[in-house]
Scaffold this active site. Structure first.
Site, PDB file in Angstrom:
ATOM      1  N   LYS A 115      19.973  74.827  55.895  1.00  0.00           N
ATOM      2  CA  LYS A 115      21.073  74.671  54.934  1.00  0.00           C
ATOM      3  C   LYS A 115      20.510  74.362  53.541  1.00  0.00           C
ATOM      4  CE  LYS A 115      24.367  73.469  58.521  1.00  0.00           C
ATOM      5  NZ  LYS A 115      25.158  72.477  59.248  1.00  0.00           N
ATOM      6  N   ASP A 174      32.698  71.407  55.327  1.00  0.00           N
ATOM      7  CA  ASP A 174      32.598  71.810  56.739  1.00  0.00           C
ATOM      8  C   ASP A 174      33.975  72.195  57.296  1.00  0.00           C
ATOM      9  OD1 ASP A 174      30.230  71.969  58.214  1.00  0.00           O
ATOM     10  OD2 ASP A 174      29.972  69.791  58.225  1.00  0.00           O
ATOM     11  N   GLN A 226      25.709  66.143  59.322  1.00  0.00           N
ATOM     12  CA  GLN A 226      25.291  66.992  60.437  1.00  0.00           C
ATOM     13  C   GLN A 226      25.696  66.347  61.774  1.00  0.00           C
ATOM     14  OE1 GLN A 226      24.070  70.068  60.063  1.00  0.00           O
ATOM     15  NE2 GLN A 226      23.953  70.380  62.272  1.00  0.00           N
TER      16      GLN A 226
HETATM   17  N1  GUN Z   1      26.615  70.844  64.163  1.00  0.00           N
HETATM   18  C1  GUN Z   1      26.723  72.071  64.697  1.00  0.00           C
HETATM   19  N2  GUN Z   1      27.381  72.901  63.869  1.00  0.00           N
HETATM   20  C2  GUN Z   1      27.705  72.175  62.778  1.00  0.00           C
HETATM   21  C3  GUN Z   1      28.382  72.486  61.565  1.00  0.00           C
HETATM   22  O1  GUN Z   1      28.855  73.606  61.321  1.00  0.00           O
HETATM   23  N3  GUN Z   1      28.494  71.448  60.680  1.00  0.00           N
HETATM   24  C4  GUN Z   1      28.010  70.209  60.937  1.00  0.00           C
HETATM   25  N4  GUN Z   1      28.201  69.275  60.010  1.00  0.00           N
HETATM   26  N5  GUN Z   1      27.378  69.895  62.049  1.00  0.00           N
HETATM   27  C5  GUN Z   1      27.211  70.877  62.960  1.00  0.00           C
END
Ligand code: GUN
Length: 294
Positions: A52, A119, A96
């Protein structure tokens, strides 16, 4: 005949280069900023956070990493989120998931300002999706799926989408997005899940089949209607028989067999994965515009 491959990597590259141009065109207002919060040392989460941050720097988004050990504590995390909510250089906040044991994910997600929830996990944004208000942040994986579907099937009106899996992150939001009356949707939607003894009863009816169950190879060729479009959301790490001791990433679809039945299919890797990060970038630019009244 073998199916068309829906190349998520290619679509993602196209969208990311448009976003990079958009960021340059907005530079008189500043630079979009994304806070990436990582608690603990889950190896998969560390990889996602790295990806990311790299995606941000590639297109000109400033990323700010806040990494702490498991013992950081929920109270400190909630305090940090409050600071980020009030920090004008931060347009998006991503915590996350999964969080380590002892953290209440619901409480943490709800602490993020809905206006910085890139998100799309906050109940306010999910509620807006249910009522068809697109003035919100859509969760990144379903949003990416919707774009891949729309690029493959131009007229979605009345198409039967069957989604396998009912998670809060993929199945439920995607079902709500695709049922709305707009030209990115207008589908008939069925959600099936582990309570069904025979999901093939449903999957065989799908014009568009989305596999989001987290079960490697669940969807076999005899469960797919000939000519269907298949989107594989699965990201399952399994032992790689060709590299003993190593893992490989596989989807929820038996790709080799299903590609002989489907009209189009997204691969794993190289399908939904790159789209998810791209929609995070798009949401961050959207948040930047929102916060700067552009
Ligand atoms: N863990 C797995 N997929 C995601 C996501 O799209 N966003 C976040 N914040 N955590 C994740």
């Amino acid at each position: 005949m073998s199916a068309e491959i829906i190349d998520g990597k290619q679509i993602a590259t196209e969208i990311r280069s448009k976003l990079a141009e958009e960021i340059i065109s907005l530079s008189s207002h500043g630079v979009p900023g994304l806070a990436v919060v990582l608690i603990g040392n889950n190896p998969a989460s560390e990889v996602y956070v790295r990806m990311k941050k790299k995606a941000c720097s590639d297109i000109g988004v400033n990323s700010y990493e806040y990494s702490f050990g498991e013992d950081y504590g929920e109270e400190n995390l909630l305090k940090l989120i409050d600071e980020l909510n009030n920090d004008s250089k931060i347009n998006g906040i991503l915590v996350q998931l999964p969080l380590p044991r002892g953290y209440d994910e619901k409480k943490v997600i709800e602490a993020i300002s809905p206006l910085k929830d890139v998100d799309g996990f906050h109940p306010e944004n999910l509620g807006r999706i249910v009522i068809g208000d697109r003035d919100c942040f859509q969760p990144c994986t379903p949003y990416g799926c919707q774009i891949m579907i729309k690029r493959t099937v131009k007229n979605l009106k009345g198409k039967h989408v069957v989604i396998v899996g009912r998670s809060n992150i993929v199945g439920k939001p995607l079902a709500n997005m695709l049922v709305q009356k707009n030209d990115m949707a207008n589908c008939i939607v069925t959600v099936c899940h582990s309570a069904s003894e025979d999901i093939s009863k449903f999957t065989l009816q799908a014009d568009i089949l989305v596999a989001a169950a987290g079960s490697p190879g669940l969807i076999k060729a005899d469960m797919v209607k000939p000519g269907a479009v298949v989107i594989d959301v699965g990201t399952n790490r399994v032992d790689d028989p060709e590299n003993p001791g190593k893992c490989k990433l596989v989807g929820d679809v038996d790709f080799e067999a299903v590609k002989e039945v489907a009209a189009a299919i997204s691969p794993v890797p190289g399908g939904v994965g790159p789209m998810t990060i791209t929609m995070l970038l798009e949401n961050t630019v959207k948040a930047f515009r929102l916060h700067n009244d552009i």
